[in-house]
Design an enzyme around this catalytic site. Structure first.
Site, PDB file in Angstrom:
ATOM      1  N   ASP A 152       0.601   3.663   2.316  1.00 43.28           N
ATOM      2  CA  ASP A 152       0.356   4.258   3.632  1.00 43.28           C
ATOM      3  C   ASP A 152      -0.773   5.287   3.477  1.00 43.28           C
ATOM      4  O   ASP A 152      -1.773   4.962   2.838  1.00 43.28           O
ATOM      5  CB  ASP A 152       1.656   4.843   4.210  1.00 43.28           C
ATOM      6  N   ASP A 156       0.857  -1.207   0.000  1.00 40.50           N
ATOM      7  CA  ASP A 156       0.000   0.000   0.000  1.00 40.50           C
ATOM      8  C   ASP A 156       0.883   1.244   0.000  1.00 40.50           C
ATOM      9  O   ASP A 156       2.102   1.159   0.153  1.00 40.50           O
ATOM     10  CB  ASP A 156      -0.874  -0.003   1.267  1.00 40.50           C
TER      11      ASP A 156
HETATM   12  N1  LIG Z   1       1.288   1.310   5.716  1.00 41.62           N
HETATM   13  C1  LIG Z   1       1.823   0.462   6.575  1.00 41.62           C
HETATM   14  N2  LIG Z   1       2.317   0.908   7.756  1.00 41.62           N
HETATM   15  C2  LIG Z   1       2.878   0.041   8.623  1.00 41.62           C
HETATM   16  N3  LIG Z   1       2.976  -1.268   8.417  1.00 41.62           N
HETATM   17  C3  LIG Z   1       2.506  -1.747   7.261  1.00 41.62           C
HETATM   18  N4  LIG Z   1       2.488  -2.993   6.772  1.00 41.62           N
HETATM   19  C4  LIG Z   1       1.908  -2.944   5.572  1.00 41.62           C
HETATM   20  N5  LIG Z   1       1.546  -1.677   5.256  1.00 41.62           N
HETATM   21  C5  LIG Z   1       1.912  -0.910   6.301  1.00 41.62           C
END
Ligand SMILES: Nc1ncnc2[nH]cnc12
Ligand SMILES: CSC[C@H]1O[C@H](OP(=O)(O)O)[C@H](O)[C@@H]1O
Length: 295
Positions: free
Chosen positions: A212, A210
């Site tokens: 974030d 992703d």
């Molecule tokens: N955006 C994110 N922040 C922290 N840990 C994650 N693991 C997968 N995506 C994450």
């Protein structure tokens, strides 16, 4: 040359590996408690492999509660020489897209609720973390992942956050714009520090799930979205792992970066001042330097 034994720590989405022969789940007790789960030991194309699901099968341990010390001790106790961490992560870089792998080469550790060392009162040690991962092992992972058809980015800074909540927008922007981080996750620290203390070569393969919450074109991260991407990432990770034996070989030369001798000059407690109870607990992790005459 010494025999190589490869440890694989599987993160979110990677709770099993395939293709191993003579394989079985083995429970290991350590002086630091029980590891996240039993360890799956077997052979892949002649290379001995030990697989450990970081969060346990069924994902039962939260990032703050993963028994990091027990996990690294158990791998060392089973004779593992090289550890590959496979982790889900969020991306701070447009070009590091979901589905891509990032071979991490630096960390910023923002975790605060975890025990970060095997050492302490009774036996103090300070290892170098200037170069926190094994460059040679990371390069091999990059090659294995590319062979599996994955887009790989070699080099990147992983921000380790405490979690379990995801970042605020202000934090995400800070890590991305001011601190120049590439990816974010919740587990590679203190794991990388403990692997270094245990004199294990450690490489981190961060699989992007992703963006974030900083990316204006994407919704803030939700675990359901992550799980959707994780399934594809886990298949790619298994393909990468299947390519590793041919690239790594079954024997290893001493690490050119010195990961396997990290404790050589790290112990500072005088031999006569060391706590025997503590020394006993360090039998697997630091036996190489504690059982001999070195200080
Ligand atoms: N955006 C994110 N922040 C922290 N840990 C994650 N693991 C997968 N995506 C994450
Ligand atoms: C399921 S999303 C958040 C979770 O996933 C990552 O775990 P791992 O590094 O073990 O793959 C991240 O660090 C969080 O723990």
């Amino acid at each position: 040359m010494a025999p190589r034994k490869l440890g694989v720590i599987g993160g979110s989405g990677l709770y099993a590996v395939d293709g191993l022969t003579d394989a079985d789940w083995t429970r290991v007790e350590t002086p630091w408690g029980a590891p996240s789960d039993a360890l799956f030991c077997g052979v892949l194309d002649g290379l001995e492999i030990v697989f450990l699901p970081r969060h346990g099968r069924g994902h039962v341990h939260s990032p703050s509660d993963v028994p990091y010390r027990a996990n690294i001790d158990a791998l060392k106790r089973l004779g593992v020489t090289d550890v590959i961490s496979v982790s889900a992560c969020g991306s701070f870089r447009e070009e590091m897209a979901p589905g891509d792998f990032v071979i991490v080469d630096q960390f910023i550790d923002r975790t605060f609720a975890r025990t970060k060392s095997f050492f302490g009162s009774g036996c103090v040690a300070h290892v170098s973390m200037a170069h926190p991962v094994c460059g040679g092992l990371g390069a091999t992972c990059a090659e294995a992942a590319r062979k599996a058809g994955v887009t790989v980015h070699e080099g990147g800074t992983y921000l380790a956050m405490e979690g379990p909540q995801f970042s605020t927008l202000a934090e995400s922007n800070l890590y991305r714009d001011q601190w120049g981080c590439s990816v974010i996750g919740m587990t590679n620290m203190p794991e990388a520090k403990l692997a270094r203390e245990a004199e294990l070569c450690y490489a981190s393969v961060a699989m992007v799930t992703d963006y974030d919450c900083w990316h204006p074109g994407h919704d803030a991260v939700e675990v359901t979205d992550i799980i959707r991407v994780l399934t594809g990432n886990a298949d790619a990770a298994r393909a990468m792992i299947r390519n590793l034996p041919a690239l790594l070989g079954t024997d290893r030369a001493p690490c050119s970066q010195g990961c396997d001798t990290a404790l050589e000059h790290a112990l500072i407690t005088a031999p006569e001042a060391r706590d025997p109870g503590m020394i006993k607990k360090l039998d697997a992790v630091a036996g190489r330097v504690l059982s001999g005459p070195k200080t």
